[in-house]
Write a protein that holds these residues in place. Structure first.
Motif, mmCIF file in Angstrom:
data_model
loop_
_atom_site.group_PDB
_atom_site.id
_atom_site.type_symbol
_atom_site.label_atom_id
_atom_site.label_comp_id
_atom_site.label_asym_id
_atom_site.label_seq_id
_atom_site.Cartn_x
_atom_site.Cartn_y
_atom_site.Cartn_z
ATOM 1 N N THR A 39 -4.001 -5.180 7.538
ATOM 2 C CA THR A 39 -2.770 -6.015 7.112
ATOM 3 C C THR A 39 -1.845 -6.575 8.050
ATOM 4 O O THR A 39 -1.789 -5.803 9.134
ATOM 5 C CB THR A 39 -2.145 -5.369 5.976
ATOM 6 O OG1 THR A 39 -1.036 -6.207 5.348
ATOM 7 C CG2 THR A 39 -1.411 -4.006 6.376
ATOM 8 N N PHE A 45 0.021 2.228 5.893
ATOM 9 C CA PHE A 45 -1.329 1.679 5.869
ATOM 10 C C PHE A 45 -1.653 1.238 7.118
ATOM 11 O O PHE A 45 -2.810 1.735 7.916
ATOM 12 C CB PHE A 45 -1.588 0.981 4.669
ATOM 13 C CG PHE A 45 -1.652 1.448 3.170
ATOM 14 C CD1 PHE A 45 -2.692 1.933 2.943
ATOM 15 C CD2 PHE A 45 -0.461 1.382 2.720
ATOM 16 C CE1 PHE A 45 -2.517 2.741 1.740
ATOM 17 C CE2 PHE A 45 -0.382 2.147 1.610
ATOM 18 C CZ PHE A 45 -1.506 2.726 0.950
ATOM 19 N N ASP A 58 -5.209 2.810 7.179
ATOM 20 C CA ASP A 58 -6.203 1.794 7.355
ATOM 21 C C ASP A 58 -6.620 1.755 8.611
ATOM 22 O O ASP A 58 -7.634 1.716 9.221
ATOM 23 C CB ASP A 58 -5.601 0.560 6.952
ATOM 24 C CG ASP A 58 -5.414 0.347 5.444
ATOM 25 O OD1 ASP A 58 -6.117 1.142 4.708
ATOM 26 O OD2 ASP A 58 -4.883 -0.592 5.035
ATOM 27 N N GLY A 83 -3.558 -11.756 2.680
ATOM 28 C CA GLY A 83 -4.592 -11.991 1.784
ATOM 29 C C GLY A 83 -5.252 -13.209 1.658
ATOM 30 O O GLY A 83 -6.375 -13.107 1.480
ATOM 31 N N ARG A 86 -7.949 -12.865 5.054
ATOM 32 C CA ARG A 86 -8.886 -11.735 5.309
ATOM 33 C C ARG A 86 -10.243 -12.153 5.058
ATOM 34 O O ARG A 86 -11.184 -11.453 6.014
ATOM 35 C CB ARG A 86 -8.317 -10.613 4.398
ATOM 36 C CG ARG A 86 -8.502 -11.081 2.988
ATOM 37 C CD ARG A 86 -7.883 -9.779 2.176
ATOM 38 N NE ARG A 86 -7.758 -10.342 0.940
ATOM 39 C CZ ARG A 86 -7.089 -10.020 -0.286
ATOM 40 N NH1 ARG A 86 -6.825 -8.452 -0.087
ATOM 41 N NH2 ARG A 86 -7.148 -10.404 -1.491
ATOM 42 N N ARG A 100 -8.262 -2.855 4.574
ATOM 43 C CA ARG A 100 -6.890 -3.285 4.359
ATOM 44 C C ARG A 100 -6.908 -3.235 2.608
ATOM 45 O O ARG A 100 -7.851 -3.338 1.964
ATOM 46 C CB ARG A 100 -6.201 -4.519 4.845
ATOM 47 C CG ARG A 100 -7.155 -5.602 4.464
ATOM 48 C CD ARG A 100 -6.287 -6.964 4.706
ATOM 49 N NE ARG A 100 -5.432 -7.074 3.692
ATOM 50 C CZ ARG A 100 -4.425 -7.806 3.634
ATOM 51 N NH1 ARG A 100 -4.174 -8.468 4.777
ATOM 52 N NH2 ARG A 100 -3.567 -8.011 2.397
ATOM 53 N N ASN A 101 -5.718 -3.171 1.952
ATOM 54 C CA ASN A 101 -5.776 -3.564 0.866
ATOM 55 C C ASN A 101 -6.580 -4.825 -0.014
ATOM 56 O O ASN A 101 -6.341 -5.952 0.269
ATOM 57 C CB ASN A 101 -4.246 -3.537 0.166
ATOM 58 C CG ASN A 101 -3.386 -4.779 0.700
ATOM 59 O OD1 ASN A 101 -3.619 -4.941 1.735
ATOM 60 N ND2 ASN A 101 -2.556 -5.171 -0.128
ATOM 61 N N THR A 102 -7.718 -4.309 -0.545
ATOM 62 C CA THR A 102 -8.379 -5.476 -1.168
ATOM 63 C C THR A 102 -9.164 -4.996 -2.362
ATOM 64 O O THR A 102 -10.003 -3.940 -2.208
ATOM 65 C CB THR A 102 -9.663 -5.951 -0.180
ATOM 66 O OG1 THR A 102 -9.038 -6.248 1.151
ATOM 67 C CG2 THR A 102 -10.419 -6.626 -0.536
ATOM 68 N N THR A 103 -9.136 -5.702 -3.336
ATOM 69 C CA THR A 103 -9.608 -5.201 -4.725
ATOM 70 C C THR A 103 -11.098 -5.325 -4.614
ATOM 71 O O THR A 103 -11.446 -6.583 -4.456
ATOM 72 C CB THR A 103 -9.096 -5.988 -5.808
ATOM 73 O OG1 THR A 103 -7.514 -5.481 -5.951
ATOM 74 C CG2 THR A 103 -9.431 -5.432 -7.215
ATOM 75 N N TYR A 121 -8.782 4.004 -1.787
ATOM 76 C CA TYR A 121 -7.454 4.168 -2.058
ATOM 77 C C TYR A 121 -7.522 3.790 -3.521
ATOM 78 O O TYR A 121 -7.918 2.663 -3.571
ATOM 79 C CB TYR A 121 -6.467 3.606 -0.977
ATOM 80 C CG TYR A 121 -5.107 3.884 -1.623
ATOM 81 C CD1 TYR A 121 -4.579 5.056 -1.375
ATOM 82 C CD2 TYR A 121 -4.318 2.994 -2.234
ATOM 83 C CE1 TYR A 121 -2.889 5.380 -1.595
ATOM 84 C CE2 TYR A 121 -2.891 2.671 -2.687
ATOM 85 C CZ TYR A 121 -2.632 4.349 -2.189
ATOM 86 O OH TYR A 121 -1.011 4.332 -2.861
ATOM 87 N N TYR A 122 -7.067 4.558 -4.273
ATOM 88 C CA TYR A 122 -6.662 3.917 -5.713
ATOM 89 C C TYR A 122 -5.222 3.899 -5.885
ATOM 90 O O TYR A 122 -4.351 4.824 -5.471
ATOM 91 C CB TYR A 122 -7.152 5.179 -6.650
ATOM 92 C CG TYR A 122 -8.686 5.314 -6.928
ATOM 93 C CD1 TYR A 122 -9.421 4.324 -7.810
ATOM 94 C CD2 TYR A 122 -9.499 6.072 -6.114
ATOM 95 C CE1 TYR A 122 -10.613 4.354 -7.962
ATOM 96 C CE2 TYR A 122 -10.751 6.239 -6.406
ATOM 97 C CZ TYR A 122 -11.340 5.301 -7.289
ATOM 98 O OH TYR A 122 -12.734 5.411 -7.326
ATOM 99 N N ASP A 123 -4.604 2.879 -6.521
ATOM 100 C CA ASP A 123 -3.139 2.868 -6.827
ATOM 101 C C ASP A 123 -3.152 2.488 -8.250
ATOM 102 O O ASP A 123 -3.971 2.027 -9.223
ATOM 103 C CB ASP A 123 -2.564 1.825 -6.043
ATOM 104 C CG ASP A 123 -2.974 0.336 -6.257
ATOM 105 O OD1 ASP A 123 -4.037 0.239 -7.082
ATOM 106 O OD2 ASP A 123 -2.479 -0.577 -5.702
#
Length: 138
Positions: A39, A45, A58, A83, A86, A100-103, A121-123
């Motif tokens: 990110t 992260f 990360d 976002g 990426r 990085r944060n990616t669903t 990572y679960y959020d």
């Protein structure tokens, strides 16, 4: 019988994914560094500190992959991604991996043909309330 077929299919799928990823691994080894998409800055992260050194969860994942593939956790180049950028960076080869944060979604597996290796990572959200209040849901 069904269990064996299912496990066999998983094995074949895993081998196919391994073959597809072999080119990237060869590129990383030849270059001597891992280009890792992170990110643009999310403390905890991936974010550069006051000295410009990247820190966070990360970042640690990227360093672990560099250590496993190249034998050196410092052999990594952190490439900030948004976002919107990426997936383009990953598909174009600008980065070797994305940490990085990616669903993880079905469409990203199928349409983009990316290989997700696992959830790191679960959020979510939760609420706390004293038990005495008798609250059973939000």
């Amino acid at each position: 019988m069904k269990k064996t077929v299912f496990l066999g299919a998983l094995t074949v799928a895993g081998l196919a994914a391994g073959v597809a990823a072999a080119g990237t691994l060869d590129d990383v080894k030849a270059r001597g560094k891992l280009n890792c998409g992170v990110t643009t800055g999310l403390v905890g992260f991936a974010a550069p500190d006051a000295n410009g050194e990247w820190k966070g969860f990360d970042v640690a994942v990227c360093r672990a992959v560099a250590a496993a593939t190249l034998g050196d956790p410092a052999a990594v180049e952190f490439v900030p991604t948004t976002g919107k950028t990426r997936f383009t960076a990953l598909a174009s080869g600008e980065i070797d991996m994305l940490a990085r944060n990616t669903t993880w979604t079905f469409s990203r597996d199928v349409d983009l043909k990316f290989t997700f290796t696992g959830v790191n990572y679960y959020d979510g959200q939760g609420f706390m309330a004293p038990k005495a209040l008798g609250v059973s849901s939000a």
